[in-house]
Every structure is written in C-alpha cells, then in structure tokens.
Design a protein around this motif. Structure first.
Motif, PDB file in Angstrom:
ATOM      1  N   ARG A  54       0.827  -1.215   0.000  1.00 47.71           N
ATOM      2  CA  ARG A  54       0.000   0.000   0.000  1.00 47.71           C
ATOM      3  C   ARG A  54       0.860   1.263   0.000  1.00 47.71           C
ATOM      4  O   ARG A  54       0.559   2.234  -0.691  1.00 47.71           O
ATOM      5  CB  ARG A  54      -0.928   0.030   1.213  1.00 47.71           C
ATOM      6  CG  ARG A  54      -2.085  -0.924   1.117  1.00 47.71           C
ATOM      7  CD  ARG A  54      -2.974  -0.807   2.354  1.00 47.71           C
ATOM      8  NE  ARG A  54      -3.925  -1.886   2.412  1.00 47.71           N
ATOM      9  CZ  ARG A  54      -5.164  -1.814   1.930  1.00 47.71           C
ATOM     10  NH1 ARG A  54      -5.571  -0.699   1.369  1.00 47.71           N
ATOM     11  NH2 ARG A  54      -5.979  -2.831   2.012  1.00 47.71           N
ATOM     12  N   GLU A  57       2.474   1.738  -3.439  1.00 53.33           N
ATOM     13  CA  GLU A  57       1.527   2.363  -4.358  1.00 53.33           C
ATOM     14  C   GLU A  57       1.551   3.884  -4.171  1.00 53.33           C
ATOM     15  O   GLU A  57       1.627   4.649  -5.142  1.00 53.33           O
ATOM     16  CB  GLU A  57       0.125   1.816  -4.098  1.00 53.33           C
ATOM     17  CG  GLU A  57      -0.964   2.456  -4.902  1.00 53.33           C
ATOM     18  CD  GLU A  57      -2.344   1.992  -4.471  1.00 53.33           C
ATOM     19  OE1 GLU A  57      -3.314   2.636  -4.918  1.00 53.33           O
ATOM     20  OE2 GLU A  57      -2.490   1.014  -3.702  1.00 53.33           O
ATOM     21  N   ASP A  75      -2.494  -0.604  -8.264  1.00 48.43           N
ATOM     22  CA  ASP A  75      -2.837  -0.615  -6.843  1.00 48.43           C
ATOM     23  C   ASP A  75      -2.159  -1.801  -6.154  1.00 48.43           C
ATOM     24  O   ASP A  75      -1.571  -2.665  -6.805  1.00 48.43           O
ATOM     25  CB  ASP A  75      -4.354  -0.627  -6.622  1.00 48.43           C
ATOM     26  CG  ASP A  75      -5.037  -1.839  -7.213  1.00 48.43           C
ATOM     27  OD1 ASP A  75      -4.393  -2.889  -7.365  1.00 48.43           O
ATOM     28  OD2 ASP A  75      -6.231  -1.739  -7.531  1.00 48.43           O
ATOM     29  N   HIS A  76      -2.241  -1.814  -4.836  1.00 48.22           N
ATOM     30  CA  HIS A  76      -1.512  -2.824  -4.056  1.00 48.22           C
ATOM     31  C   HIS A  76      -1.976  -4.241  -4.371  1.00 48.22           C
ATOM     32  O   HIS A  76      -1.183  -5.175  -4.353  1.00 48.22           O
ATOM     33  CB  HIS A  76      -1.625  -2.535  -2.564  1.00 48.22           C
ATOM     34  CG  HIS A  76      -3.026  -2.540  -2.056  1.00 48.22           C
ATOM     35  ND1 HIS A  76      -3.883  -1.481  -2.225  1.00 48.22           N
ATOM     36  CD2 HIS A  76      -3.731  -3.488  -1.406  1.00 48.22           C
ATOM     37  CE1 HIS A  76      -5.047  -1.776  -1.688  1.00 48.22           C
ATOM     38  NE2 HIS A  76      -4.980  -2.983  -1.179  1.00 48.22           N
TER      39      HIS A  76
END
Length: 85
Positions: A54, A57, A75-76
């Motif tokens: 996260r 990102e 995204d993660h």
C-alpha cells in the motif's frame, strides 16, 4: 534509484519506460492494464524502501506526480497478484 547524500532519492525515468508502462492491447478475454515493467518497478521500489504494498503504491503515485507523469499507478492488489509472492 540510488540514495544520495542525506537520504535523498534520485529517480531517472526514460521516455521509453513511460511509453512501456501500460501493457499493449491484446485480443484476449482478459487484458492486463500494466506492463511487466510497471509491476517490476513497483516491486523493486518496495524492496529499496522496505515498504508494504500500500505504501509502495503511494510512493509511486507521489514520484509520478513530482515528475509530472500522467500514468496510472497499479494498486496494491495488482502488485500482490502479479508479483507472484
């Protein structure tokens, strides 16, 4: 991405890398949005910065914004799924 004096971060991004960021359009049932280069770049950044996905990102998004690049950032979950562990 070498670390310079006082923990500064230098990033070189070539025009070829930006052009290769998104995967080419294919006639498959499921197309990928990001190239392997995009995924590998994010995962390499993760290792260098010792961050969870996260935060990786977010770091990539910040770097793209600072450089004025108009690219989508994976995204993660995409990093996790495409990273293969």
């Amino acid at each position: 991405m070498p670390l310079g004096p006082a923990g500064s971060l230098t990033v070189w991004v070539t025009e070829e890398a930006v052009a290769a960021w998104h995967a080419p359009v294919t006639a498959g049932a499921r197309s990928t949005v990001y190239s392997d280069l995009a995924i590998e770049t994010g995962l390499a950044l993760r290792l260098v910065l010792h961050q969870p996905l996260r935060q990786t990102e977010g770091a990539l998004r910040s770097i793209a914004d600072l450089l004025g690049l108009e690219i989508r950032i994976p995204d993660h979950t995409t990093f996790s799924r495409r990273g293969g562990g």
